[in-house]
Design a protein around this motif. Structure first.
Motif, PDB file in Angstrom:
ATOM      1  N   VAL A  32      -3.834  -1.991  14.338  1.00 21.36           N
ATOM      2  CA  VAL A  32      -3.651  -3.184  13.356  1.00 21.36           C
ATOM      3  C   VAL A  32      -4.132  -2.666  11.931  1.00 21.36           C
ATOM      4  N   ALA A  33      -3.047  -2.870  11.114  1.00 20.33           N
ATOM      5  CA  ALA A  33      -3.265  -2.381   9.658  1.00 20.33           C
ATOM      6  C   ALA A  33      -3.831  -3.361   8.794  1.00 20.33           C
ATOM      7  N   CYS A  34      -4.705  -2.937   7.874  1.00 17.18           N
ATOM      8  CA  CYS A  34      -5.452  -3.890   7.103  1.00 17.18           C
ATOM      9  C   CYS A  34      -4.522  -3.710   5.857  1.00 17.18           C
ATOM     10  N   GLY A  35      -4.470  -4.799   5.029  1.00 16.72           N
ATOM     11  CA  GLY A  35      -4.031  -4.796   3.685  1.00 16.72           C
ATOM     12  C   GLY A  35      -4.563  -5.595   2.712  1.00 16.72           C
ATOM     13  N   SER A  36      -4.412  -5.306   1.339  1.00 16.38           N
ATOM     14  CA  SER A  36      -5.188  -6.081   0.356  1.00 16.38           C
ATOM     15  C   SER A  36      -4.270  -6.324  -0.593  1.00 16.38           C
ATOM     16  N   LEU A  37      -4.354  -7.404  -0.967  1.00 11.87           N
ATOM     17  CA  LEU A  37      -3.339  -8.026  -2.242  1.00 11.87           C
ATOM     18  C   LEU A  37      -4.247  -7.657  -3.515  1.00 11.87           C
ATOM     19  N   ARG A  38      -3.583  -7.151  -4.522  1.00  5.96           N
ATOM     20  CA  ARG A  38      -4.223  -6.749  -5.749  1.00  5.96           C
ATOM     21  C   ARG A  38      -3.616  -7.506  -6.864  1.00  5.96           C
ATOM     22  N   ASP A  53      -3.826   0.462   5.775  1.00  4.29           N
ATOM     23  CA  ASP A  53      -4.313   1.457   6.158  1.00  4.29           C
ATOM     24  C   ASP A  53      -3.267   2.552   6.688  1.00  4.29           C
ATOM     25  N   SER A  54      -2.281   2.218   7.077  1.00  2.00           N
ATOM     26  CA  SER A  54      -1.237   3.158   7.705  1.00  2.00           C
ATOM     27  C   SER A  54      -0.614   4.150   6.639  1.00  2.00           C
ATOM     28  N   GLY A  55      -0.791   3.646   5.144  1.00  2.00           N
ATOM     29  CA  GLY A  55      -0.270   4.583   4.338  1.00  2.00           C
ATOM     30  C   GLY A  55       1.064   3.650   3.805  1.00  2.00           C
ATOM     31  N   TYR A  56       1.459   2.623   4.334  1.00  2.00           N
ATOM     32  CA  TYR A  56       2.642   1.865   3.777  1.00  2.00           C
ATOM     33  C   TYR A  56       2.028   1.236   2.619  1.00  2.00           C
ATOM     34  N   ALA A  57       3.084   0.656   1.959  1.00  2.00           N
ATOM     35  CA  ALA A  57       2.734  -0.166   0.605  1.00  2.00           C
ATOM     36  C   ALA A  57       3.899  -1.157   0.373  1.00  2.00           C
TER      37      ALA A  57
END
Length: 98
Positions: free
Chosen positions: A1-7, A52-56
């Motif tokens: 499961v990937a984590c993401g953060s909105l900036r 977290d996977s490196g994708y954006a």
């Protein structure tokens, strides 16, 4: 499961060059070839979600063309290598309100 953060906040940037259309932006970005640096130079900063996977994911949202209309979005997915993996252009739709 990937984590993401909105900036960013609710405000999503439009393009650096205010004369560029969503379709022009899409045409300027080549899947499998364009880098993050080239995208930044061409379109300017975007709202960014990093995983977290490196994708954006970079999101550009156009200003609403008229009151009550949704805003068009141009979304760019970058692979961990920094190269464009996929793009999506979502047109603006008229919202219904009462």
């Amino acid at each position: 499961v990937a984590c993401g953060s909105l900036r960013a906040s609710d405000t999503v940037p439009t393009f650096r060059n205010t004369g560029i259309s969503m379709q022009d932006a899409r045409d300027a970005i080549v899947v499998g070839q364009t880098t993050q640096a080239e995208t930044m130079a061409t379109l300017g900063p975007a709202t960014e979600i990093r995983f977290d996977s490196g994708y954006a994911v970079w999101v550009y949202r156009d200003r609403a063309a008229e009151p009550g209309a949704d805003r068009a979005e141009f979304v760019v997915l970058f692979a961990p290598s920094g190269i464009v993996k996929k793009t999506r252009l979502r047109p603006a739709y008229k919202t219904t309100g009462e």
